[in-house]
Design a protein around this motif. Structure first.
Motif, mmCIF file in Angstrom:
data_model
loop_
_atom_site.group_PDB
_atom_site.id
_atom_site.type_symbol
_atom_site.label_atom_id
_atom_site.label_comp_id
_atom_site.label_asym_id
_atom_site.label_seq_id
_atom_site.Cartn_x
_atom_site.Cartn_y
_atom_site.Cartn_z
ATOM 1 N N GLU A 110 10.003 -16.428 -16.828
ATOM 2 C CA GLU A 110 9.395 -16.371 -15.490
ATOM 3 C C GLU A 110 8.162 -15.497 -15.547
ATOM 4 O O GLU A 110 8.227 -14.330 -15.949
ATOM 5 C CB GLU A 110 10.389 -15.802 -14.472
ATOM 6 C CG GLU A 110 9.843 -15.592 -13.074
ATOM 7 C CD GLU A 110 9.695 -16.885 -12.278
ATOM 8 O OE1 GLU A 110 9.063 -16.870 -11.209
ATOM 9 O OE2 GLU A 110 10.224 -17.913 -12.738
ATOM 10 N N ASP A 111 7.030 -16.038 -15.180
ATOM 11 C CA ASP A 111 5.762 -15.299 -15.175
ATOM 12 C C ASP A 111 5.131 -15.444 -13.793
ATOM 13 O O ASP A 111 4.749 -16.537 -13.381
ATOM 14 C CB ASP A 111 4.827 -15.846 -16.258
ATOM 15 C CG ASP A 111 3.584 -14.984 -16.460
ATOM 16 O OD1 ASP A 111 3.201 -14.264 -15.518
ATOM 17 O OD2 ASP A 111 2.989 -15.039 -17.553
ATOM 18 N N ALA A 112 5.048 -14.318 -13.084
ATOM 19 C CA ALA A 112 4.529 -14.341 -11.714
ATOM 20 C C ALA A 112 3.076 -13.877 -11.620
ATOM 21 O O ALA A 112 2.600 -13.550 -10.535
ATOM 22 C CB ALA A 112 5.408 -13.463 -10.816
ATOM 23 N N GLY A 113 2.378 -13.864 -12.746
ATOM 24 C CA GLY A 113 0.966 -13.494 -12.713
ATOM 25 C C GLY A 113 0.733 -12.066 -13.158
ATOM 26 O O GLY A 113 1.650 -11.352 -13.565
ATOM 27 N N THR A 114 -0.501 -11.637 -13.074
ATOM 28 C CA THR A 114 -0.871 -10.328 -13.608
ATOM 29 C C THR A 114 -0.459 -9.192 -12.669
ATOM 30 O O THR A 114 -0.371 -9.358 -11.451
ATOM 31 C CB THR A 114 -2.385 -10.229 -13.842
ATOM 32 O OG1 THR A 114 -3.075 -10.282 -12.583
ATOM 33 C CG2 THR A 114 -2.878 -11.356 -14.738
ATOM 34 N N LEU A 115 -0.231 -8.037 -13.274
ATOM 35 C CA LEU A 115 0.033 -6.834 -12.484
ATOM 36 C C LEU A 115 -1.158 -6.518 -11.597
ATOM 37 O O LEU A 115 -0.991 -6.129 -10.435
ATOM 38 C CB LEU A 115 0.325 -5.658 -13.425
ATOM 39 C CG LEU A 115 0.475 -4.287 -12.761
ATOM 40 C CD1 LEU A 115 1.617 -4.279 -11.761
ATOM 41 C CD2 LEU A 115 0.666 -3.201 -13.824
ATOM 42 N N GLU A 116 -2.365 -6.692 -12.114
ATOM 43 C CA GLU A 116 -3.549 -6.393 -11.311
ATOM 44 C C GLU A 116 -3.597 -7.240 -10.046
ATOM 45 O O GLU A 116 -3.895 -6.740 -8.952
ATOM 46 C CB GLU A 116 -4.825 -6.616 -12.132
ATOM 47 C CG GLU A 116 -6.091 -6.270 -11.358
ATOM 48 C CD GLU A 116 -7.362 -6.476 -12.166
ATOM 49 O OE1 GLU A 116 -8.427 -6.641 -11.543
ATOM 50 O OE2 GLU A 116 -7.291 -6.471 -13.413
ATOM 51 N N SER A 117 -3.298 -8.528 -10.153
ATOM 52 C CA SER A 117 -3.301 -9.401 -8.978
ATOM 53 C C SER A 117 -2.248 -8.959 -7.969
ATOM 54 O O SER A 117 -2.489 -8.948 -6.756
ATOM 55 C CB SER A 117 -3.054 -10.846 -9.417
ATOM 56 O OG SER A 117 -2.956 -11.699 -8.297
ATOM 57 N N TYR A 118 -1.076 -8.609 -8.462
ATOM 58 C CA TYR A 118 0.016 -8.103 -7.610
ATOM 59 C C TYR A 118 -0.432 -6.847 -6.863
ATOM 60 O O TYR A 118 -0.210 -6.714 -5.648
ATOM 61 C CB TYR A 118 1.202 -7.824 -8.515
ATOM 62 C CG TYR A 118 2.429 -7.218 -7.883
ATOM 63 C CD1 TYR A 118 3.316 -7.980 -7.135
ATOM 64 C CD2 TYR A 118 2.747 -5.881 -8.102
ATOM 65 C CE1 TYR A 118 4.480 -7.425 -6.600
ATOM 66 C CE2 TYR A 118 3.897 -5.315 -7.580
ATOM 67 C CZ TYR A 118 4.755 -6.093 -6.834
ATOM 68 O OH TYR A 118 5.903 -5.540 -6.316
ATOM 69 N N LEU A 119 -1.079 -5.934 -7.574
ATOM 70 C CA LEU A 119 -1.548 -4.697 -6.952
ATOM 71 C C LEU A 119 -2.633 -4.969 -5.920
ATOM 72 O O LEU A 119 -2.690 -4.298 -4.878
ATOM 73 C CB LEU A 119 -2.068 -3.738 -8.025
ATOM 74 C CG LEU A 119 -1.016 -3.214 -9.017
ATOM 75 C CD1 LEU A 119 -1.693 -2.398 -10.122
ATOM 76 C CD2 LEU A 119 0.038 -2.383 -8.305
ATOM 77 N N ARG A 120 -3.484 -5.948 -6.179
ATOM 78 C CA ARG A 120 -4.514 -6.296 -5.194
ATOM 79 C C ARG A 120 -3.877 -6.794 -3.891
ATOM 80 O O ARG A 120 -4.383 -6.518 -2.799
ATOM 81 C CB ARG A 120 -5.458 -7.363 -5.764
ATOM 82 C CG ARG A 120 -6.411 -6.852 -6.825
ATOM 83 C CD ARG A 120 -7.405 -7.924 -7.259
ATOM 84 N NE ARG A 120 -8.233 -7.471 -8.359
ATOM 85 C CZ ARG A 120 -9.321 -6.729 -8.223
ATOM 86 N NH1 ARG A 120 -9.726 -6.376 -6.995
ATOM 87 N NH2 ARG A 120 -10.018 -6.354 -9.278
ATOM 88 N N THR A 121 -2.791 -7.532 -4.018
ATOM 89 C CA THR A 121 -2.085 -8.013 -2.827
ATOM 90 C C THR A 121 -1.570 -6.836 -2.002
ATOM 91 O O THR A 121 -1.705 -6.820 -0.766
ATOM 92 C CB THR A 121 -0.915 -8.918 -3.240
ATOM 93 O OG1 THR A 121 -1.428 -10.069 -3.915
ATOM 94 C CG2 THR A 121 -0.103 -9.363 -2.036
ATOM 95 N N ILE A 122 -0.987 -5.856 -2.667
ATOM 96 C CA ILE A 122 -0.476 -4.684 -1.956
ATOM 97 C C ILE A 122 -1.626 -3.879 -1.365
ATOM 98 O O ILE A 122 -1.535 -3.381 -0.234
ATOM 99 C CB ILE A 122 0.376 -3.820 -2.902
ATOM 100 C CG1 ILE A 122 1.554 -4.635 -3.445
ATOM 101 C CG2 ILE A 122 0.894 -2.570 -2.185
ATOM 102 C CD1 ILE A 122 2.301 -3.961 -4.580
ATOM 103 N N LYS A 123 -2.724 -3.757 -2.097
ATOM 104 C CA LYS A 123 -3.893 -3.028 -1.586
ATOM 105 C C LYS A 123 -4.437 -3.688 -0.323
ATOM 106 O O LYS A 123 -4.833 -3.000 0.635
ATOM 107 C CB LYS A 123 -4.987 -2.943 -2.644
ATOM 108 C CG LYS A 123 -6.238 -2.200 -2.147
ATOM 109 C CD LYS A 123 -7.316 -2.159 -3.212
ATOM 110 C CE LYS A 123 -8.540 -1.405 -2.701
ATOM 111 N NZ LYS A 123 -9.235 -2.122 -1.597
ATOM 112 N N THR A 124 -4.461 -5.015 -0.309
ATOM 113 C CA THR A 124 -4.935 -5.721 0.889
ATOM 114 C C THR A 124 -4.110 -5.331 2.102
ATOM 115 O O THR A 124 -4.648 -5.118 3.200
ATOM 116 C CB THR A 124 -4.879 -7.249 0.666
ATOM 117 O OG1 THR A 124 -5.762 -7.596 -0.403
ATOM 118 C CG2 THR A 124 -5.279 -8.014 1.919
ATOM 119 N N PHE A 125 -2.799 -5.223 1.910
ATOM 120 C CA PHE A 125 -1.937 -4.793 3.006
ATOM 121 C C PHE A 125 -2.239 -3.355 3.412
ATOM 122 O O PHE A 125 -2.362 -3.044 4.606
ATOM 123 C CB PHE A 125 -0.474 -4.923 2.603
ATOM 124 C CG PHE A 125 0.482 -4.410 3.649
ATOM 125 C CD1 PHE A 125 0.854 -5.210 4.717
ATOM 126 C CD2 PHE A 125 0.989 -3.114 3.581
ATOM 127 C CE1 PHE A 125 1.720 -4.724 5.708
ATOM 128 C CE2 PHE A 125 1.849 -2.627 4.554
ATOM 129 C CZ PHE A 125 2.199 -3.438 5.618
#
Length: 312
Positions: A110-125
């Motif tokens: 299971e690969d849900a994408g990069t950590l950086e992309s995940y962190l950007r999502t949280i930063k947007t919030f």
């Protein structure tokens, strides 16, 4: 009357000062009003971080209907429903060893994408919600050097929100209130299970210096226990604690999330509920859990249970 340039400047200065004098109280009032709500509740503003119970999303990035996926809704939806503690697994990318991916045990599974992309999502919030404190717990399955995590945080820009403790580990009684964290702009608390080194990266904290955890991969739907599983032999004194309240089912020797039982597992009260296991834990440790990790956070009554555990 003929106005000199000096007179015009004087008049403009007086007008500007008058405008600022009128506007400043309004700005101050707006800031004060904003500080009265923390993580959606006024009651949390004066409460130390170490005395708040968070329901959390276990394996928050693994979303879908496959057996290895732990959540039904994506991270943004989890945050929007009120989840403020997110847990995620990290591994090196199979394609590029310089990239950290969110993978479940293996990136082949299971690969849900990069950590950086995940962190950007949280930063947007966090950018859009100035009165929210979010906690992130990452696992380091490949024993990656802490500087690689720092690179992902810096590239996403989310490191600007990171909380840095005044001492490490920070004693339970020394944590700031949520209101203080919000006013100081340090609204992201980050923990790593293995490999943290605050001498190199001061905002990524060693999970087990701050928490102990109850057993995971539980297949007993009654959740009747609350023993310390990690770190092995740890004393509960001086640590916050995480209750792993997510149910697995054993299929031919492989444990997978029990999706069908999620509504009862995540109920606020009743046998095997969040409230029931929290009560067992409270009887052992004389304090409520700091975190209750859940699969399928959208099922059951996660936020209702959180409110009850916080007495609000």
């Amino acid at each position: 009357m003929i106005w000199s340039s000096h007179s015009w400047r004087t008049l403009l200065s007086v007008a500007l000062l008058s405008h600022l004098a009128t506007a400043l109280p309004a700005v101050e009032h707006a800031t004060s009003a904003a500080a009265n709500i923390c993580n959606g509740r006024s009651e949390y503003c004066s409460r130390p971080y170490s005395e708040v119970t968070f329901v959390g999303s276990h394996d928050s990035a693994f979303v879908g209907e496959l057996p290895q996926q732990n959540q039904n809704i994506d991270v943004t939806a989890q945050l929007n429903m009120g989840i403020r503690f997110l847990q995620a697994q990290t591994h090196h990318s199979l394609i590029d060893k310089n990239v950290l991916e969110l993978c479940h045990t293996s990136c082949l599974l299971e690969d849900a994408g990069t950590l950086e992309s995940y962190l950007r999502t949280i930063k947007t919030f966090l950018d859009a919600n100035a009165n929210e404190v979010v906690t992130l717990l990452l696992t380091n399955g490949d024993s990656v050097d802490i500087t690689e995590f720092n690179e992902a945080f810096a590239s996403s820009g989310i490191d600007r929100y990171a909380f840095v403790p005044s001492s490490n580990p920070l004693p339970l009684e020394s944590w700031p209130t949520l209101g203080q964290m919000i006013s100081q702009g340090t609204r992201l608390v980050v923990f790593l299970d293995y490999g943290a080194n605050t001498a190199k990266v001061n905002y990524i904290l060693d999970e087990f210096a701050y928490y102990f955890e109850t057993p995971y991969d539980v297949t007993d739907s009654s959740f009747s226990g609350c023993s310390i599983d990690r770190p092995s032999g740890a004393s509960p004194s001086g640590r916050m604690y995480i209750v792993n309240h997510f149910l697995d089912v054993d299929i031919f020797g492989v444990k997978v999330p029990d999706r069908t039982a999620a509504s009862s597992t995540n109920a606020a009260t009743g046998k095997g509920s969040i409230g029931a296991q929290a009560a067992v834990c409270q009887s052992l440790y004389n304090r409520t859990p700091n975190v209750v990790l859940l699969d399928f956070v959208d099922k059951g009554s996660a936020i209702q249970a959180q409110n009850a555990l916080n007495g609000v």
